[in-house]
Design a protein around this motif. Sequence first.
Motif, PDB file in Angstrom:
ATOM      1  N   LYS A  58       0.845  -1.203   0.164  1.00  0.00           N
ATOM      2  CA  LYS A  58       0.019  -0.087   0.100  1.00  0.00           C
ATOM      3  C   LYS A  58       0.962   1.313   0.161  1.00  0.00           C
ATOM      4  O   LYS A  58       0.472   2.207  -0.689  1.00  0.00           O
ATOM      5  N   ALA A  59       1.941   1.235   0.706  1.00  0.00           N
ATOM      6  CA  ALA A  59       2.740   2.460   0.813  1.00  0.00           C
ATOM      7  C   ALA A  59       3.433   2.800  -0.448  1.00  0.00           C
ATOM      8  O   ALA A  59       3.569   3.975  -0.864  1.00  0.00           O
ATOM      9  N   LEU A  60       4.067   1.559  -1.181  1.00  0.00           N
ATOM     10  CA  LEU A  60       4.695   1.853  -2.372  1.00  0.00           C
ATOM     11  C   LEU A  60       3.640   2.189  -3.314  1.00  0.00           C
ATOM     12  O   LEU A  60       4.003   3.095  -4.146  1.00  0.00           O
ATOM     13  N   GLU A  61       2.458   1.493  -3.582  1.00  0.00           N
ATOM     14  CA  GLU A  61       1.580   1.984  -4.576  1.00  0.00           C
ATOM     15  C   GLU A  61       1.028   3.500  -4.455  1.00  0.00           C
ATOM     16  O   GLU A  61       0.958   4.051  -5.431  1.00  0.00           O
ATOM     17  N   ASP A  66       1.283   8.806  -6.562  1.00  0.00           N
ATOM     18  CA  ASP A  66       1.723  10.343  -6.348  1.00  0.00           C
ATOM     19  C   ASP A  66       2.524  10.842  -7.195  1.00  0.00           C
ATOM     20  O   ASP A  66       2.410  11.942  -8.015  1.00  0.00           O
ATOM     21  N   TYR A  67       3.455   9.975  -7.657  1.00  0.00           N
ATOM     22  CA  TYR A  67       4.299  10.246  -8.785  1.00  0.00           C
ATOM     23  C   TYR A  67       3.781  10.224 -10.333  1.00  0.00           C
ATOM     24  O   TYR A  67       4.173  11.131 -10.823  1.00  0.00           O
ATOM     25  N   ALA A  68       3.052   9.264 -10.470  1.00  0.00           N
ATOM     26  CA  ALA A  68       2.623   8.923 -11.658  1.00  0.00           C
ATOM     27  C   ALA A  68       1.233   9.681 -12.082  1.00  0.00           C
ATOM     28  O   ALA A  68       0.754   9.864 -13.170  1.00  0.00           O
ATOM     29  N   GLY A  69       0.602  10.029 -10.929  1.00  0.00           N
ATOM     30  CA  GLY A  69      -0.550  10.606 -11.213  1.00  0.00           C
ATOM     31  C   GLY A  69      -1.687   9.641 -11.713  1.00  0.00           C
ATOM     32  O   GLY A  69      -2.814  10.059 -12.156  1.00  0.00           O
ATOM     33  N   LYS A  70      -1.476   8.468 -11.619  1.00  0.00           N
ATOM     34  CA  LYS A  70      -2.420   7.221 -11.829  1.00  0.00           C
ATOM     35  C   LYS A  70      -2.146   5.901 -11.095  1.00  0.00           C
ATOM     36  O   LYS A  70      -0.741   5.948 -10.683  1.00  0.00           O
TER      37      LYS A  70
END
Length: 173
Positions: A58-61, A66-70
Amino acid sequence: MKTLIALLRAVNVGGTGKLPMAELRGMAEDVGFDNVRTYIQSGNLVFSSSDAMPDARKALEQRLEDYAGKPVGVILRTAQEMHRVFDANPFPDAEPSKVGVLFLDNAPPPGIAETAKGQTDEVIEPGEREVYIHFPSGMGRTKLRLAAMSDGTVRNINTVRKLVNMATGSGSK
């Protein structure tokens, strides 16, 4: 601390989903993972975490979204699980670059081989939470489509072996 392997879906494949591996390592460190390493430009991450697997995922996803916007799909395996995947390869005599493993979160659906589309010479063998596929004519030439492909991510057996080695600190097998 346990060693985990994250396999990201649709990262740096065919010019889509560009994510520099240095940035991926930084994101993993930002969420508190240790001993973070990446392998090749296709979203393979090895790290240590004291978090439970669902929490680490969950933390990584969340950080990736947040980075990819999707949303960016993440499949997690422990080092031991990945080692079992490698050892269970039903095609040990095939050229390793022509054996793919479709990693899934759950068991493959019943009849996955029988419902394949575009199959020519590929051989499909379901595993526990993965599907092994021998691509005699090569992975890059296949038209094979499995319904479960949209839920998982494929790595060739060479990559699986390298990730096992990275995660366990062992030499080449």
